[in-house]
Design an enzyme around this catalytic site. Structure first.
Site, PDB file in Angstrom:
ATOM      1  CG  HIS A  17      70.718 -11.386 -36.290  1.00 57.06           C
ATOM      2  ND1 HIS A  17      70.989 -10.199 -36.930  1.00 57.06           N
ATOM      3  CD2 HIS A  17      69.612 -11.896 -36.880  1.00 57.06           C
ATOM      4  CE1 HIS A  17      70.075  -9.997 -37.869  1.00 57.06           C
ATOM      5  NE2 HIS A  17      69.215 -11.015 -37.858  1.00 57.06           N
ATOM      6  CE  LYS A  41      65.611 -10.252 -48.639  1.00 58.66           C
ATOM      7  NZ  LYS A  41      65.665 -10.491 -47.195  1.00 58.66           N
ATOM      8  NE  ARG A  90      61.912  -9.330 -36.006  1.00 56.31           N
ATOM      9  CZ  ARG A  90      62.249  -8.788 -37.153  1.00 56.31           C
ATOM     10  NH1 ARG A  90      63.205  -7.911 -37.210  1.00 56.31           N
ATOM     11  NH2 ARG A  90      61.626  -9.099 -38.258  1.00 56.31           N
ATOM     12  CB  SER A 128      69.216  -6.286 -40.518  1.00 51.78           C
ATOM     13  OG  SER A 128      69.769  -7.347 -39.788  1.00 51.78           O
TER      14      SER A 128
END
Length: 164
Positions: A17, A41, A90, A128
């Site tokens: 990040h 979440k 990614r 994460s």
């Protein structure tokens, strides 16, 4: 002034990040890192804690601001008067989802574009979720996140273990 937003959960913020934030800050006059408050979440850190973590690790980048938000990223961009949404990629699996979101956002708001920045190769594996899982088993996460984040994750997990 060219302004962009970089939205995400950042639970916790990683070197990946931070890499995207620094690179975006070099491209735009101002980058607003939007910390998503997603009630669906159940994050490790509260939105306030994630904002604080990001403020701490980006404090040396003068044109970066951190702000919590809820709802659609494209609406956050419009509220911030930003014309660009930054997204990190990614792997090809990220691209499929991110392309769909970018196209949806473009229909919702034709004056907001999405810019993809590929994550630097050294962070391409990092997420994460991986950091939280490794930390929960006592692994050293210092190669994944800044020292301040290591301390925050360790403190949070230590507090959770004491409550069990």
């Amino acid at each position: 002034m060219t302004r962009a937003i970089y939205p995400g959960s950042f639970d916790p913020a990683t070197y990946g990040h931070l890499d995207i934030i620094k690179r975006a800050a070099a491209l735009f006059d101002e980058v607003i890192v939007g910390v998503l408050n997603n009630s669906v979440k159940s994050p490790l850190f509260s939105v306030e804690e994630r904002v604080n973590i990001l403020e701490n690790i980006t404090g040396d980048i003068p044109n970066v601001k951190i702000q919590a938000f809820g709802g659609l990223s494209v609406n956050f961009a419009k509220n911030c008067e930003a014309k660009v949404i930054i997204r990190g990629l990614r792997a090809i699996t990220d691209f499929e989802y991110e392309l769909q979101m970018a196209q949806t956002n473009r229909i919702l708001s034709t004056d907001v574009d999405t810019m993809f920045l590929t994550t630097s190769l050294q962070y391409a594996y990092l997420s994460s979720t991986t950091v939280k899982e490794a930390a929960s088993f006592g692994a050293d996460i210092s190669k994944f996140v800044p020292d301040y984040v290591v301390r925050q994750v360790e403190a949070k997990l230590s507090g959770m273990n004491h409550r069990k």
